[in-house]
Design a protein around this motif. Structure first.
Motif, PDB file in Angstrom:
ATOM      1  N   SER A   1      -8.184   5.843   2.220  1.00  0.00           N
ATOM      2  CA  SER A   1      -8.150   7.138   2.123  1.00  0.00           C
ATOM      3  C   SER A   1      -9.763   7.520   2.941  1.00  0.00           C
ATOM      4  CB  SER A   1      -8.737   7.584   0.665  1.00  0.00           C
ATOM      5  OG  SER A   1      -7.418   7.357  -0.103  1.00  0.00           O
TER       6      SER A   1
ATOM      7  N   PHE B   1       1.060   4.015  -3.175  1.00  0.00           N
ATOM      8  CA  PHE B   1       0.573   5.470  -2.799  1.00  0.00           C
ATOM      9  C   PHE B   1       1.927   6.253  -3.075  1.00  0.00           C
ATOM     10  CE2 PHE B   1       0.699   9.149  -0.038  1.00  0.00           C
ATOM     11  CZ  PHE B   1      -0.670   9.667  -0.624  1.00  0.00           C
TER      12      PHE B   1
ATOM     13  N   GLN C   1       0.148   7.333  -7.520  1.00  0.00           N
ATOM     14  CA  GLN C   1      -1.004   7.998  -6.835  1.00  0.00           C
ATOM     15  C   GLN C   1      -2.220   8.116  -7.586  1.00  0.00           C
ATOM     16  OE1 GLN C   1       0.163  11.563  -4.879  1.00  0.00           O
ATOM     17  NE2 GLN C   1       2.030  10.619  -3.950  1.00  0.00           N
TER      18      GLN C   1
ATOM     19  N   TRP D   1      -5.007   5.580  -7.084  1.00  0.00           N
ATOM     20  CA  TRP D   1      -5.068   5.479  -5.640  1.00  0.00           C
ATOM     21  C   TRP D   1      -6.740   5.804  -5.631  1.00  0.00           C
ATOM     22  CZ3 TRP D   1      -2.284   3.475  -1.812  1.00  0.00           C
ATOM     23  CH2 TRP D   1      -2.752   3.631  -0.385  1.00  0.00           C
TER      24      TRP D   1
ATOM     25  N   SER E   1       0.849  -1.032   0.227  1.00  0.00           N
ATOM     26  CA  SER E   1       0.137   0.068  -0.084  1.00  0.00           C
ATOM     27  C   SER E   1       0.886   1.275  -0.090  1.00  0.00           C
ATOM     28  CB  SER E   1      -0.934  -0.027   1.310  1.00  0.00           C
ATOM     29  OG  SER E   1      -1.680  -1.133   1.208  1.00  0.00           O
TER      30      SER E   1
END
Length: 234
Positions: free
Chosen positions: A208, A28, A32, A35, A24
């Motif tokens: 998130s 990220f 990105q 994501w 993860s």
């Protein structure tokens, strides 16, 4: 079989958790733009509201229920709730949440398969994750019937002991699982593998969602007009 059991319940959990956390973080950092949840709401609203709400409410309850139920030491709740009573509570509440999740998940799968535009933008990993969650969920629902055969909560205590040994890096975790019924072992394998698949799927957007809670505690932003702007009325 002894070596396989030792690997699955003594080593594999750490592999899955390592891939889950490091994977993860790397995704990220490096990807990105991927994501996101890739919502298909603009393509078709049908079935999304009911399916999405039932699935998310149910699976969040199951996740936190498993988290608290497995990682809370027995001595914490023992004065208020015996092992048998706790297991009964888990069976009833988990069963209700499991059925909610199942209905929502079936609606989402049907929507993704039946709508050509949504199916066209779906990736193979989308279907792998959806059906993997479905199998994991069905195994969990089936395990309720096996839990009813041990009303004293002995199996539940063994599962909790296993999870607590894993997260505290204590030895003997695999041995604790030796006498557990097969359905629990398969269910746990599928559950651990979900963590392994997590960084390679759209599930990363869950991070998130949890991070958004931090916005509730952010201080207010003070926005002041600049001096010349005030004087000119701009």
């Amino acid at each position: 079989m002894a070596y396989l059991h030792q690997f699955l319940f003594g080593v594999y959990p750490y592999i899955a958790l390592t891939v889950f956390l490091l994977g993860s973080l790397i995704r990220f950092d490096r990807e990105q733009y991927t994501w996101k949840s890739d919502s298909s709401q603009l393509l078709r609203r049908g079935q999304l509201r009911w399916g999405n709400n039932l699935f998310h409410v149910g699976i969040l309850f199951l996740f936190f229920g498993h988290l608290v139920g497995l990682l809370t030491p027995h001595w914490v709740y023992e004065p208020l709730l015996g092992a048998g009573a706790k297991q009964l509570l888990a069976m009833v509440s988990g069963g209700i949440a499991g059925v909610m999740t199942f209905i929502g998940l079936v609606l989402l799968i049907h929507r993704r398969l039946a709508e050509p535009r949504i199916r066209a933008v779906s990736t193979p990993m989308d279907f792998v994750v959806l059906f993997w969650i479905l199998i994991t969920l069905l195994l969990g629902l089936v395990s309720i019937a096996f839990s009813a055969q041990h009303p004293d909560g002995s199996v539940m205590l063994a599962l909790s002991e296993w999870a607590q040994r894993i997260v505290t890096f204590r030895s003997g975790a695999a041995e604790v699982m030796a006498g557990a019924p097969l359905v629990f072992k398969v269910h746990m394998f599928f559950g651990m593998t979900l963590f392994l698949l997590f960084p390679f799927s759209r599930l990363v957007h869950v991070w998130s969602g949890f991070a958004a809670v931090a916005y509730l505690f952010r201080p207010y932003q003070l926005v002041r007009a600049r001096g010349p702007a005030r004087r000119t009325g701009l």
